[in-house]
Design an enzyme around this catalytic site. Sequence first.
Site, PDB file in Angstrom:
ATOM      1  N   HIS A 126     -28.429  37.717  -5.606  1.00 12.75           N
ATOM      2  CA  HIS A 126     -29.148  36.479  -5.291  1.00 12.75           C
ATOM      3  C   HIS A 126     -29.656  36.445  -3.855  1.00 12.75           C
ATOM      4  O   HIS A 126     -30.815  36.143  -3.603  1.00 12.75           O
ATOM      5  CB  HIS A 126     -28.162  35.324  -5.520  1.00 12.75           C
ATOM      6  N   SER A 179     -33.131  27.656  -6.292  1.00  9.95           N
ATOM      7  CA  SER A 179     -32.708  28.661  -5.309  1.00  9.95           C
ATOM      8  C   SER A 179     -33.891  29.251  -4.568  1.00  9.95           C
ATOM      9  O   SER A 179     -33.757  29.709  -3.436  1.00  9.95           O
ATOM     10  CB  SER A 179     -31.951  29.801  -6.000  1.00  9.95           C
ATOM     11  N   ASP A 187     -25.079  32.826   1.469  1.00 12.58           N
ATOM     12  CA  ASP A 187     -25.327  33.179   0.071  1.00 12.58           C
ATOM     13  C   ASP A 187     -24.411  34.335  -0.347  1.00 12.58           C
ATOM     14  O   ASP A 187     -23.290  34.454   0.154  1.00 12.58           O
ATOM     15  CB  ASP A 187     -26.809  33.552  -0.089  1.00 12.58           C
TER      16      ASP A 187
END
Length: 939
Positions: A219, A379, A159
């Site tokens: 994120h 996600s 990620d």
Amino acid sequence: MKTVLRVLVFFLVSVFSFAQSHVIQNGDRYYFSNKVVVKLKENNGALKKSSNQFLEKFSMEKIKSTFSISDEGNEFAKELNKIFTLSFNTIYDPEYISKKISKLPEVEWAEPHYLFELALEPNDPKFLDGTQKYLERIKAKEAWDINTGSEDIIIAIVDTGVDWDHPDLANNIWVNEDELASDGVDNDNNGFIDDVRGWDFGGVSGTADNNPNEDKPDHGTHVAGIASAVTNNGIGVSSIGFNSKIMAVKTSQNNIRSDNGLALIAYGYNGIVYAADNGAKIINCSWGGYSYSIANQEVIDYATSKGALVIGAAGNDNKDDLFYPASYDGVLSVAATNSNNDQRASFSNYGNSVDVAAPGASIYSTWSNDTYANKTGTSMSSPLTAGLAALVVNEFPSYTPLQIAEQIRVNADNIDSINLGFINKLGLGRINALNSLTNKNSKSVRLNNATLTDAGNNDEIYESGEEVIIEINCTNYLLPTSNLQVTLETSSSNISITNGSFTVGSVTTLGVFNNSSNKFKIKINENAQSNIDENLLITFTDGAKIGFDWISLNINPTYRTQHSGNLALTITSDGAIGFDDYPNNLKGDGLTFEDGENVLFEGALMYGTSANNIVNTARNSNGGNSDNDFTAETPFTISVPGTFADEEGVTIFNERNNVLGISTKLNTYSFSNSPNDDYVILNYNFQNTTSKEIDSFFVGLFCDFDLGAKADNDFVGYNTTNNFAYVFDNDVESVSPNFAVALLNNESYNFFAIDNPTNIYDGFSDEEKWSFISNGVANNFSTASDISLVISGGPYTIPVNNSITVAFAVAASDSLNELENIILQSRNNYNQIPTSIDEDKTKLPTAFKLSQNFPNPFNPTTTIKYSIPEVEQNFSSITNTTLTIYDILGRTVATLVNENKSAGDYEVMLDASNLTSGVYYYQLKSGYFVETKKLIYLK
């Protein structure tokens, strides 16, 4: 985990740049503007001198191994080590460069270096007590009574990085114990120096380092906490993964972001390889895009071979589209549900490739700088499933990665009843942690692949009236079956299933079977729609339903290949020749001679009256996509035999934006026998549908030829004696045939030889297109290069309510001298073929006919065609004719025709804008003839 037909769609291109990097946004796809990924046939990275010279035309600066995997004993590693990244200092679009590079003899394939968006929808609701109720919905608490995971099970978070010293993550962060910190040595010989807590492939601006912390709150930290934040520690949040370890793999770089400021995943597949090589059992990918990549599928295969299960987010665009990596074979694809109920989250993608769903709305988890936040998206659903997968690995240690995926999948709770619009589109349901850990009797059969055989004319184009035979190959992943049944279903009115079931019976765990002795059979119905992707549902039952999969096929495509003679050419319904999907070039066969290789990279019709009024399907000013200026009215079909030729094709298409107001009818002719078997005739009739005369009208064919091994040593010239363009491979060792394009039916000749690197590598502007079709016989010859040509006619005038005909021939021969005779023969033969106007006068119908309306179903217009014969017994050649539309109660809702009609073929359009949706009937009465057909109007 998927068996689907992949379709790639190309959109307009925009380029935006950052401090040190350049990214192209092509519709919903991103890729580096200066990189191309290639797979070589050998893994030494060596290119021939001639190939290097070709790459220099694109200003190639560097070639570098993409993965460099040391495990050469692994067959998948051997293949990945043949993949290299080429860097360029160029303005040309990598999509275009990739297609050209793929012709090099050392290259197996080439594609852009894709980047991927995060599957995150930002959401900042106020924190409330109990916001982790989504853990209750998946029965996490009950599952923890069975298993709380193990620090030996590693979940890789590939990620934007992970805040690895976050107090709610630190104790669960994987540490590479074989590496000594900060000694500048690769102690474990894994290719990465000082990778104690993982690796950062992107750094701040493209320089990799050993600190996988996030550059800024983006994120990855949130994703990591959902998968396996430290649980039962008295602070923060709980996680489904509980004691499982988190491997931080950062695959973004801070200066590469989308236009809305979110980080882009630039090195995700390098991260997957790193995770698999360093012991990850689960690899989470909460990101993706809509671009299929051969290289990336090979990465997934490699990771699976190393014992890792890849889990991917299905995407957040509310689409029924393939989203990668989630849709790759071997990946567990996860859609999102609301956190307080099992309804599909409104943003979540869905479809045939989804395996399961999981809560993904307002998920509270760790955030950068030792904080917490609520976030929404698939996600969040993906790492929730990844955390569960880590528990399943610990509970079933002997299971393979795909068995782990199936254990989760078949134990999901079915949620179709509250998602009626998405039945079988959310996989087998919302994940259930308790069932996944406790059900030791799970059964799961999956489709490996399907082979479709055209039992009609065996051209592998599935057309109305044809039978299609389907052979499937499947694997039983879990408990042995005892009474396995397999059925094929469809809800489509375009397809009838004639054999849709077979019995397998007993299949052992990991046993493979097929239906070769009892293949599925379907029939494409006579009135089936054109260019429709149909989905066929395969269901597996063993006493109860244990799973399903999908097969997709395209029926009645709007392109065909004309191949009665030595020359074969694909014709489309929207002005292109060769292929229907430039630049991907998968839909069609291009242009071939004597069953050789395709030589036509792109072919397109172009016409106009000025640089501001160009209508065409050639590549646009960005070069990566075509100017899609036509829309099909009547799909291209081929008659065998035709009235005048052995094969005759016909299509009608109109201008999408009505630039000039012209409707085009294309008739094509090809012949089986000498002396007419080396060319195809394209006869265009341009009808002026406006109330004004069209003058200064030029029309031409654009053809980008790629002959020989590299396509960079071709030559194009113009024969001024007999007015045709010819192309040949200038390589003295070449045995490639020669090709020609000629204007057939007038003396208003125009020609332009195009050197692609000079003229159109940077795109093909409307100004260039106009200049090339209207400047007479200019630029007669090219130098040996990567070349294209334009052959055209004009200027013409098209009066109001009138038309003109312009015809071309595409020809080939092993002899350059013989091409001249072939072109002369094509002109002579063309003069023997009546034009479409002459045909209407000389060949009148011999029987009444009422055709099925097209399209059907329709919204809001459809066309109805009918024929009245010239002479019938006891019937005058002129008679009163009516064409009436009725509703299902027999009431008249419209009268389209009510007048005397002479013999001929007619068509009329029905506009149903003022009608309600439903079934209607249309009836033709002419003399004693009466026929009625059904049509369907769908708003």
